[in-house]
Design a protein around this motif. Sequence first.
Motif, short mmCIF file in Angstrom:
data_model
loop_
_atom_site.label_atom_id
_atom_site.label_comp_id
_atom_site.label_asym_id
_atom_site.label_seq_id
_atom_site.Cartn_x
_atom_site.Cartn_y
_atom_site.Cartn_z
N GLU A 33 -10.43 37.21 42.64
CA GLU A 33 -9.24 37.53 41.87
C GLU A 33 -8.85 39.01 41.87
OE1 GLU A 33 -12.02 36.33 40.62
OE2 GLU A 33 -12.76 37.87 39.27
N GLY A 34 -9.80 39.91 42.11
CA GLY A 34 -9.46 41.33 42.09
C GLY A 34 -8.95 41.76 40.72
N HIS A 136 -7.23 45.00 47.93
CA HIS A 136 -8.53 44.42 48.22
C HIS A 136 -8.96 45.03 49.55
CE1 HIS A 136 -11.77 41.71 49.14
NE2 HIS A 136 -11.54 40.93 48.11
N LEU A 137 -9.83 46.05 49.49
CA LEU A 137 -10.10 46.86 50.68
C LEU A 137 -10.66 46.02 51.82
CD1 LEU A 137 -11.65 50.01 48.94
CD2 LEU A 137 -9.41 49.85 50.06
N ARG A 138 -11.65 45.17 51.54
CA ARG A 138 -12.31 44.43 52.61
C ARG A 138 -11.36 43.42 53.25
NH1 ARG A 138 -16.84 40.67 52.87
NH2 ARG A 138 -16.03 39.83 50.95
N ARG A 203 -31.29 49.56 33.63
CA ARG A 203 -30.52 50.78 33.81
C ARG A 203 -29.47 50.56 34.89
NH1 ARG A 203 -32.17 55.21 31.20
NH2 ARG A 203 -34.29 55.10 30.37
N VAL A 204 -28.31 51.16 34.67
CA VAL A 204 -27.25 51.12 35.67
C VAL A 204 -27.61 52.11 36.79
CG1 VAL A 204 -24.82 51.65 36.05
CG2 VAL A 204 -25.54 50.54 33.93
N THR A 205 -27.54 51.68 38.03
CA THR A 205 -27.82 52.59 39.14
C THR A 205 -26.51 53.16 39.68
OG1 THR A 205 -27.61 51.05 40.97
CG2 THR A 205 -29.72 51.04 39.79
N ALA A 206 -26.64 54.12 40.60
CA ALA A 206 -25.44 54.73 41.18
C ALA A 206 -24.76 53.79 42.17
CB ALA A 206 -25.82 56.03 41.88
N ALA A 207 -25.42 52.69 42.54
CA ALA A 207 -24.85 51.77 43.53
C ALA A 207 -23.84 50.87 42.85
CB ALA A 207 -25.96 50.96 44.19
N ARG A 208 -22.59 51.27 42.89
CA ARG A 208 -21.55 50.41 42.32
C ARG A 208 -20.27 50.56 43.11
NH1 ARG A 208 -20.20 52.34 36.28
NH2 ARG A 208 -21.98 53.74 36.31
N ASP A 209 -19.59 49.45 43.29
CA ASP A 209 -18.24 49.46 43.85
C ASP A 209 -17.52 48.25 43.28
OD1 ASP A 209 -19.03 47.25 45.32
OD2 ASP A 209 -19.29 48.37 47.19
N ARG A 210 -16.36 47.94 43.83
CA ARG A 210 -15.59 46.84 43.26
C ARG A 210 -16.22 45.48 43.52
NH1 ARG A 210 -10.94 46.97 41.07
NH2 ARG A 210 -10.50 44.95 41.98
N GLN A 211 -17.18 45.42 44.43
CA GLN A 211 -17.88 44.15 44.66
C GLN A 211 -18.94 43.91 43.60
OE1 GLN A 211 -18.88 42.64 48.55
NE2 GLN A 211 -18.17 44.54 49.45
N ALA A 253 -14.93 41.99 40.45
CA ALA A 253 -13.64 41.38 40.84
C ALA A 253 -13.46 41.21 42.35
CB ALA A 253 -12.51 42.23 40.28
N ASP A 254 -14.01 42.11 43.17
CA ASP A 254 -13.84 41.99 44.63
C ASP A 254 -15.11 41.46 45.29
OD1 ASP A 254 -11.32 42.94 44.33
OD2 ASP A 254 -11.60 44.82 45.42
N ARG A 255 -15.91 40.70 44.55
CA ARG A 255 -17.13 40.11 45.11
C ARG A 255 -16.78 39.15 46.24
NH1 ARG A 255 -15.00 37.65 41.11
NH2 ARG A 255 -14.75 35.38 41.20
N GLN A 256 -17.80 38.80 47.02
CA GLN A 256 -17.61 37.71 47.97
C GLN A 256 -17.36 36.43 47.19
OE1 GLN A 256 -20.83 37.41 50.76
NE2 GLN A 256 -20.75 39.58 51.26
N PRO A 257 -16.54 35.52 47.74
CA PRO A 257 -16.24 34.28 47.00
C PRO A 257 -17.42 33.32 46.93
CG PRO A 257 -15.27 34.22 49.19
CD PRO A 257 -15.81 35.60 49.01
N THR A 258 -18.29 33.39 47.94
CA THR A 258 -19.43 32.48 48.00
C THR A 258 -20.66 33.27 48.43
OG1 THR A 258 -18.94 32.01 50.31
CG2 THR A 258 -18.05 30.47 48.68
N GLY A 259 -21.82 32.74 48.13
CA GLY A 259 -23.03 33.42 48.56
C GLY A 259 -24.24 32.52 48.38
#
Lengths: 347, 269
Positions: A33-34, A136-138, A203-211, A253-259
């Motif tokens: 959904e973004g 949606h960048l990807r 703890r929240v790590t620095a690895a974060r993006d919209r995925q 919001a920009d996760r892969q739809p399936t996994g």
Amino acid sequence: MTATPRLEIVALAPGATLQDRGRPGWQRYGLTEGGALDRPALAEGTVLLSNPPEAAALELSAGEARLRALAEVWIALTGPARPLEVNGAPRPWRAAFPVPAGAEVRIGADPGGRWCWLHMGGGIDGPVVLGARSTHLRAGIGLVPRPGLKLCPVMPDWKAPAAPRRLDLPEPAPAGVIRLLPGAQSHLFPAGSRTAFLDETWRVTAARDRQGMRIEGEGGPFLHEAGLTTLSDVILPGDIQITGDGRPAILLADRQPTGGYPRIFTVIAADLHRLTRMPTGHAFRFRLVTRAEAAAARLALEREIAELPARLAPLVRDPAALSPQALLRHNLISGAVAGDDLPWQEG
Amino acid sequence: MAGKEQERHPWPQPVLRLAGEGAVHIAFESLSPDVAPDAVLALDGALAAAFAALATAEGSGHALAPLAAAVIEQVPTIRALTVFFDPGRIKAEAALAALEAFVAAGAWRRTRPRPGAEWEIPAVYGGDAGPDLAPLAEMLRMSPEEVVRRHAAARQRVTMLGFAPGSAYLDGLPALFDVPRRRELRPIPAGAVIVALRQTVLTSVPMPTGWYHIATTPLRLFDPARRWPFLLAPADRLRLVPITPEEAEALDPKPFWQQAAAREQRRAG
């Protein structure tokens, strides 16, 4: 597009996008959904500028951003507060005010690694795909903000508020507890793994993006029984995916739809923005709640958003005329701080 | 797979679970991944038909009626159908109850997946467009031509779209394509036709993969510039048609997109 551009991007960190409320309903076709990662922050900008609810804002990643006004333009910044300057003079966060033509807007970096939102009077235009302007960048959808890009309003005849204004809201402290519901795969985890997950301090790590955002446990890598690979299955917003490296990822919001990695729990909708507002390194815990609690939290958030217009207040104090002490304190704390220290909330 | 389909008819009762705030996950846990997509797509089609009927006819009293106004979409995956709904319009427990009643009533269990569109998807096999064709042929101890012949002869079916917008997972390959993924990941372009685990995936974005990249289609699986941007949909059936790089260069995608738009109009109407 007949509208004249109002803002030009001068400098920008990677990961910036244009975001509105997103486009739910296309996961069947592989598209998640973004939409803005912080729905209340998006709504605050909309209310501050009297933009229509579907207006899009520039979602800025944690780095510094600079823009130039090509004509007089009204802006508002929302999300976790950062230093904000127009031609070098501090300006208030979470407030709507005009920027004169030619002026440079500087949004400082967030050492906490979080996003913030730049809103423009009349909304920021970009290609509409499946009913939304969200980038949606990807997937190659929508506007990709970059230096040199000029931003046009959607509504050239947008009417500015009578005077600069702010939202009279307390700046919340980063959340200590994030609420969860079971997901479709929670039962695949042994009861011991689920309990250990809920007992852990994270703890929240620095690895974060919209995925997604990676978190790590204070007790070290979160390991669970082996053999939990599943068939590719649908991923919900807020699903907490357990991969082999022991650092779970909360999918956004920009996760892969399936996994195919199993998901242990799902963050409730009302807490997704409380999660993305956490600075890197912030410690928190999870709590499993009932569906009734999740529904009550969702309604409470909807009510808060609906009541935002009642929180509008005139911006009485000109922050350019603040005391040197306040300015100094503002510069020293540079962003990742409790809002009651911010100079425009004094007095 | 027709034989297996009949073996398992009627479909077994799936397991329904609420997932998060706005989804019911309906899983065919007793079915193998070879058979499960048939059951998932049969339920998907029957449920869509029931919602469509409710939208036109007088639907009050129907088990699904309270859910019909709140449903957002149905998402088929290999072994589950997930129904997304707006939790602001129906309580999660009521959504679960409505779907439990529909599933238990059982009429759908004797249905087959509703046929989707039929496609012939052009693809350039081998060479730069399919660098893994030769290694795959070597592993299967047959000529690259024979691998292409067998892959292109299969009538494949879209079981789900996943990973990225428009990327299609296909079943219907003969057993010889049940090859493991490779350990090392290598980059592939959008439009890559990749094979492993007796599945084909038609990819819509560049990505790293351990699957065998045997061909590339000049068609885009997802084109955000089009009004209807997704080429394929769950339950579509297709064959791949080997073409030359020159034919790929000259291919006109328009008729394909017209077919995709027509399929969606049928589904919506």
